[in-house]
Motif scaffolding. Structure first.
Motif, PDB file in Angstrom:
ATOM      1  N   ILE A 291      -1.713  58.592  42.125  1.00  0.00           N
ATOM      2  CA  ILE A 291      -1.343  59.942  42.559  1.00  0.00           C
ATOM      3  C   ILE A 291      -0.110  59.904  43.468  1.00  0.00           C
ATOM      4  O   ILE A 291       0.812  60.725  43.343  1.00  0.00           O
ATOM      5  N   ARG A 292      -0.054  58.944  44.383  1.00  0.00           N
ATOM      6  CA  ARG A 292       1.099  58.849  45.280  1.00  0.00           C
ATOM      7  C   ARG A 292       2.369  58.562  44.500  1.00  0.00           C
ATOM      8  O   ARG A 292       3.432  59.169  44.729  1.00  0.00           O
ATOM      9  N   ASN A 293       2.251  57.664  43.525  1.00  0.00           N
ATOM     10  CA  ASN A 293       3.427  57.345  42.699  1.00  0.00           C
ATOM     11  C   ASN A 293       3.844  58.540  41.852  1.00  0.00           C
ATOM     12  O   ASN A 293       5.037  58.791  41.642  1.00  0.00           O
ATOM     13  N   TYR A 294       2.847  59.305  41.386  1.00  0.00           N
ATOM     14  CA  TYR A 294       3.150  60.536  40.625  1.00  0.00           C
ATOM     15  C   TYR A 294       3.884  61.530  41.519  1.00  0.00           C
ATOM     16  O   TYR A 294       4.869  62.162  41.117  1.00  0.00           O
ATOM     17  N   LEU A 295       3.429  61.650  42.754  1.00  0.00           N
ATOM     18  CA  LEU A 295       4.087  62.538  43.734  1.00  0.00           C
ATOM     19  C   LEU A 295       5.547  62.130  43.896  1.00  0.00           C
ATOM     20  O   LEU A 295       6.456  62.968  43.828  1.00  0.00           O
ATOM     21  N   GLU A 296       5.807  60.846  44.079  1.00  0.00           N
ATOM     22  CA  GLU A 296       7.177  60.396  44.325  1.00  0.00           C
ATOM     23  C   GLU A 296       8.033  60.565  43.068  1.00  0.00           C
ATOM     24  O   GLU A 296       9.212  60.943  43.167  1.00  0.00           O
ATOM     25  N   LEU A 297       7.416  60.387  41.912  1.00  0.00           N
ATOM     26  CA  LEU A 297       8.159  60.611  40.655  1.00  0.00           C
ATOM     27  C   LEU A 297       8.568  62.073  40.534  1.00  0.00           C
ATOM     28  O   LEU A 297       9.724  62.402  40.225  1.00  0.00           O
ATOM     29  N   LYS A 298       7.626  62.977  40.848  1.00  0.00           N
ATOM     30  CA  LYS A 298       7.906  64.410  40.715  1.00  0.00           C
ATOM     31  C   LYS A 298       8.937  64.871  41.759  1.00  0.00           C
ATOM     32  O   LYS A 298       9.770  65.741  41.502  1.00  0.00           O
ATOM     33  N   TRP A 374      14.459  63.989  61.122  1.00  0.00           N
ATOM     34  CA  TRP A 374      14.136  65.395  61.411  1.00  0.00           C
ATOM     35  C   TRP A 374      13.578  66.108  60.175  1.00  0.00           C
ATOM     36  O   TRP A 374      12.752  66.997  60.285  1.00  0.00           O
ATOM     37  N   SER A 375      14.062  65.688  58.982  1.00  0.00           N
ATOM     38  CA  SER A 375      13.661  66.434  57.775  1.00  0.00           C
ATOM     39  C   SER A 375      12.520  65.744  57.021  1.00  0.00           C
ATOM     40  O   SER A 375      12.266  66.033  55.855  1.00  0.00           O
ATOM     41  N   ALA A 376      11.831  64.855  57.729  1.00  0.00           N
ATOM     42  CA  ALA A 376      10.791  64.057  57.053  1.00  0.00           C
ATOM     43  C   ALA A 376       9.460  64.789  56.991  1.00  0.00           C
ATOM     44  O   ALA A 376       9.116  65.579  57.877  1.00  0.00           O
ATOM     45  N   LEU A 377       8.730  64.488  55.919  1.00  0.00           N
ATOM     46  CA  LEU A 377       7.325  64.896  55.796  1.00  0.00           C
ATOM     47  C   LEU A 377       6.503  63.642  55.563  1.00  0.00           C
ATOM     48  O   LEU A 377       6.913  62.777  54.779  1.00  0.00           O
ATOM     49  N   ARG A 378       5.365  63.516  56.213  1.00  0.00           N
ATOM     50  CA  ARG A 378       4.400  62.450  55.937  1.00  0.00           C
ATOM     51  C   ARG A 378       3.311  63.054  55.080  1.00  0.00           C
ATOM     52  O   ARG A 378       2.553  63.907  55.518  1.00  0.00           O
ATOM     53  N   ILE A 379       3.315  62.630  53.819  1.00  0.00           N
ATOM     54  CA  ILE A 379       2.349  63.157  52.846  1.00  0.00           C
ATOM     55  C   ILE A 379       1.377  62.028  52.498  1.00  0.00           C
ATOM     56  O   ILE A 379       1.805  60.927  52.138  1.00  0.00           O
ATOM     57  N   SER A 380       0.080  62.285  52.677  1.00  0.00           N
ATOM     58  CA  SER A 380      -0.896  61.218  52.401  1.00  0.00           C
ATOM     59  C   SER A 380      -2.001  61.784  51.520  1.00  0.00           C
ATOM     60  O   SER A 380      -2.631  62.786  51.867  1.00  0.00           O
ATOM     61  N   VAL A 381      -2.175  61.147  50.372  1.00  0.00           N
ATOM     62  CA  VAL A 381      -3.133  61.657  49.385  1.00  0.00           C
ATOM     63  C   VAL A 381      -4.512  61.032  49.637  1.00  0.00           C
ATOM     64  O   VAL A 381      -4.640  60.040  50.359  1.00  0.00           O
ATOM     65  N   GLY A 382      -5.517  61.624  48.986  1.00  0.00           N
ATOM     66  CA  GLY A 382      -6.882  61.153  49.191  1.00  0.00           C
ATOM     67  C   GLY A 382      -7.588  60.830  47.902  1.00  0.00           C
ATOM     68  O   GLY A 382      -6.999  60.875  46.822  1.00  0.00           O
ATOM     69  N   ARG A 383      -8.883  60.537  48.033  1.00  0.00           N
ATOM     70  CA  ARG A 383      -9.667  60.108  46.873  1.00  0.00           C
ATOM     71  C   ARG A 383      -9.766  61.201  45.808  1.00  0.00           C
ATOM     72  O   ARG A 383      -9.871  60.909  44.626  1.00  0.00           O
ATOM     73  N   GLU A 384      -9.735  62.460  46.260  1.00  0.00           N
ATOM     74  CA  GLU A 384      -9.943  63.555  45.305  1.00  0.00           C
ATOM     75  C   GLU A 384      -8.619  64.202  44.892  1.00  0.00           C
ATOM     76  O   GLU A 384      -8.603  65.114  44.077  1.00  0.00           O
ATOM     77  N   THR A 385      -7.518  63.786  45.457  1.00  0.00           N
ATOM     78  CA  THR A 385      -6.243  64.426  45.101  1.00  0.00           C
ATOM     79  C   THR A 385      -5.974  64.223  43.618  1.00  0.00           C
ATOM     80  O   THR A 385      -6.116  63.108  43.091  1.00  0.00           O
ATOM     81  N   ARG A 386      -5.551  65.325  42.934  1.00  0.00           N
ATOM     82  CA  ARG A 386      -5.307  65.243  41.488  1.00  0.00           C
ATOM     83  C   ARG A 386      -3.839  65.527  41.185  1.00  0.00           C
ATOM     84  O   ARG A 386      -3.126  66.102  42.029  1.00  0.00           O
ATOM     85  N   LYS A 387      -3.424  65.173  39.995  1.00  0.00           N
ATOM     86  CA  LYS A 387      -2.037  65.431  39.607  1.00  0.00           C
ATOM     87  C   LYS A 387      -1.742  66.927  39.618  1.00  0.00           C
ATOM     88  O   LYS A 387      -0.637  67.355  39.975  1.00  0.00           O
ATOM     89  N   GLU A 388      -2.747  67.731  39.298  1.00  0.00           N
ATOM     90  CA  GLU A 388      -2.543  69.183  39.323  1.00  0.00           C
ATOM     91  C   GLU A 388      -2.220  69.651  40.752  1.00  0.00           C
ATOM     92  O   GLU A 388      -1.418  70.576  40.953  1.00  0.00           O
ATOM     93  N   ASP A 389      -2.831  69.010  41.716  1.00  0.00           N
ATOM     94  CA  ASP A 389      -2.532  69.364  43.120  1.00  0.00           C
ATOM     95  C   ASP A 389      -1.071  69.056  43.435  1.00  0.00           C
ATOM     96  O   ASP A 389      -0.366  69.835  44.085  1.00  0.00           O
ATOM     97  N   ILE A 390      -0.630  67.911  42.978  1.00  0.00           N
ATOM     98  CA  ILE A 390       0.775  67.513  43.210  1.00  0.00           C
ATOM     99  C   ILE A 390       1.714  68.494  42.515  1.00  0.00           C
ATOM    100  O   ILE A 390       2.699  68.980  43.114  1.00  0.00           O
ATOM    101  N   ASP A 391       1.388  68.845  41.259  1.00  0.00           N
ATOM    102  CA  ASP A 391       2.245  69.798  40.520  1.00  0.00           C
ATOM    103  C   ASP A 391       2.363  71.109  41.275  1.00  0.00           C
ATOM    104  O   ASP A 391       3.443  71.701  41.381  1.00  0.00           O
ATOM    105  N   SER A 392       1.246  71.557  41.839  1.00  0.00           N
ATOM    106  CA  SER A 392       1.237  72.839  42.562  1.00  0.00           C
ATOM    107  C   SER A 392       2.126  72.775  43.800  1.00  0.00           C
ATOM    108  O   SER A 392       2.939  73.676  44.069  1.00  0.00           O
ATOM    109  N   VAL A 393       2.032  71.680  44.527  1.00  0.00           N
ATOM    110  CA  VAL A 393       2.841  71.534  45.758  1.00  0.00           C
ATOM    111  C   VAL A 393       4.325  71.403  45.415  1.00  0.00           C
ATOM    112  O   VAL A 393       5.187  72.023  46.034  1.00  0.00           O
ATOM    113  N   ILE A 394       4.609  70.629  44.391  1.00  0.00           N
ATOM    114  CA  ILE A 394       6.014  70.451  43.982  1.00  0.00           C
ATOM    115  C   ILE A 394       6.623  71.795  43.601  1.00  0.00           C
ATOM    116  O   ILE A 394       7.734  72.153  43.996  1.00  0.00           O
TER     117      ILE A 394
END
Ligand SMILES: O=C(O)CC[SeH]
Length: 408
Positions: A291-298, A374-394
């Motif tokens: 999921i984290r790698n999918y987030l970074e790809l997106k 200054w423009s950084a975000l710390r994003i940390s995914v969890g056990r239940e995080t899904r690709k659909e969640d990442i798509d929604s945030v992106i």
């Protein structure tokens, strides 16, 4: 709303809630009482101790329950000071400022505040000398040789976190411990350098084994791995191999190491969460990594070179769930402004316990330019995080930045 701040804290796993609830109902007796209800509570605590020990490859007697990570870290650092004065008597004839009359600590410059601020306090109060070894900006990790080079005759403890909470970079704790243990200490030097790691961010994401690490102490923090807000310390064979001195005095619980009537339901929850980690950490790791790698790809697909990742080094290992990303394409956008304008994204600009309206000191420490931090975000995914969640945030991030562009 998509929760992507699992390094700040995690929800309780359903199985953990069930165990806590059952313990509240069935094991409310005082564990020190000899009657049936007391014995039931004692059994619950004993099982939890076994589960926590198994999770980190420790002996059952090495586990001492605490209120959480801050207590554990403070306690371990205080113990090192006491151990120094108990075992390393220096004749400082007349010279009270003699540095060797004080213990020396070595740590990194990216530790959690429950290590950093304690050592700052030791230093400002003249309790101890401290060397904060800067991490290498090429790796985001401390270099073993830099740690070894900082050792002095009065060095009593080396404490380095196992993984950083903001970048996710794993620190070379095992290498440090094994090299320090091979050092020969001479007369006039501390006979032993105690070794500690704060494993708060690593447990539940990567495999953690105290024997592989070679530590004398390790801090366990429940609310980072779907357990309640309670913790434990690992002290190797306490009182025999690793020194142990109580911070508190009272009714004799925890073998007098950490007295106070036990918080049975929370301890039961910690144990169940530990059992889940013991059984599933490989699966958790794989899922979070995907999921984290999918987030970074997106992020790259949608923002190209308008984003850059902090703490992502070819030669360093990162936690599988952590992504630290800066949005450098938009003039002077700040991380907290992004979060304010994209409410669906529940993340942070850095450690939750740090002010969110300033650049992260951790990112600055690993060499990230201030404007980028200054423009950084710390994003940390969890056990239940899904690709659909990442798509929604992106999608929400894309909408925000497109609207912002149209306003500029
Ligand atoms: O948010 C974090 O990184 C830690 C808070 Se205790």
């Amino acid at each position: 709303m998509v929760y992507l701040d699992y390094n700040a804290t995690t929800p309780l796993a359903p199985e953990v809630i069930d165990v806590i609830t059952e313990s509240l109902r069935e094991a409310w007796g005082n564990p020190s009482s000899s009657h049936e209800l007391g014995c039931k509570a004692k059994e619950v605590i004993s099982l939890a101790r076994t589960q926590v020990a198994n999770m980190i490859g420790a002996n059952i007697s090495d586990i001492i329950f605490t209120s959480g990570g801050t207590e554990g870290n403070n306690w371990i650092l205080q113990m090192a000071v006491k151990y120094y004065h108990e075992t390393f008597k220096i004749e400082c004839i007349g010279d009270t400022n003699n540095k060797t009359s004080r213990p020396h600590f070595i740590t990194s410059n990216i530790e959690h505040d429950s290590i950093k601020l304690v050592l700052d306090h030791f230093q400002s109060e003249g309790i101890a000398d401290v060397t904060f070894v800067p991490v290498r900006t090429t790796t985001g990790a401390v270099d073993v040789q830099d740690i070894l080079a900082a050792i002095r005759p009065s060095t009593i403890m080396i404490t380095v976190m196992l993984a950083n909470n903001e970048t996710g970079v794993l620190q070379p704790v095992s290498d440090i411990c094994h090299q320090v243990k091979s050092l020969k200490r001479n007369i006039g030097e501390t006979k032993r350098i105690l070794l500690h790691t704060d494993a708060a961010q690593a447990i539940g994401k990567v495999s953690v084994n105290v024997e592989d690490l070679g530590v004398d102490y390790l801090t366990v923090v429940g609310h980072k791995f779907y357990a309640p807000r309670i913790g434990a310390i690992f002290a190797k064979n306490p009182g025999q191999t690793s020194p142990i001195y109580p911070l508190l005095f009272g009714g004799g619980q925890e073998r007098n190491f950490r007295p106070g009537t036990e918080n049975t339901p929370m301890i039961a929850g910690l144990g169940k969460a530990a059992q889940l980690v013991f059984d599933n950490v490989g699966m958790y790791h794989s899922h979070m990594l995907e999921i984290r790698n999918y987030l970074e790809l997106k992020l790259i697909e949608n923002f190209q070179d308008s984003v850059c990742f902090n703490g992502k080094f070819q030669c360093s290992e990162r936690l599988p769930n952590t992504c630290n990303v800066s949005f450098i394409g938009s003039k002077s956008i700040k991380g907290h402004e992004i979060l304010s304008n994209v409410p669906s994204l529940q993340a942070s600009v850095g450690a939750a316990c740090h002010a969110q309206n300033r650049p992260s000191s951790i990112l600055l420490a690993i060499g990230v330019p201030e404007a980028v931090a200054w423009s950084a975000l710390r994003i940390s995914v969890g056990r239940e995080t899904r690709k659909e969640d990442i798509d929604s945030v992106i999608q929400d991030l894309v909408v925000f930045f497109n609207q912002r562009k149209s306003l500029v």
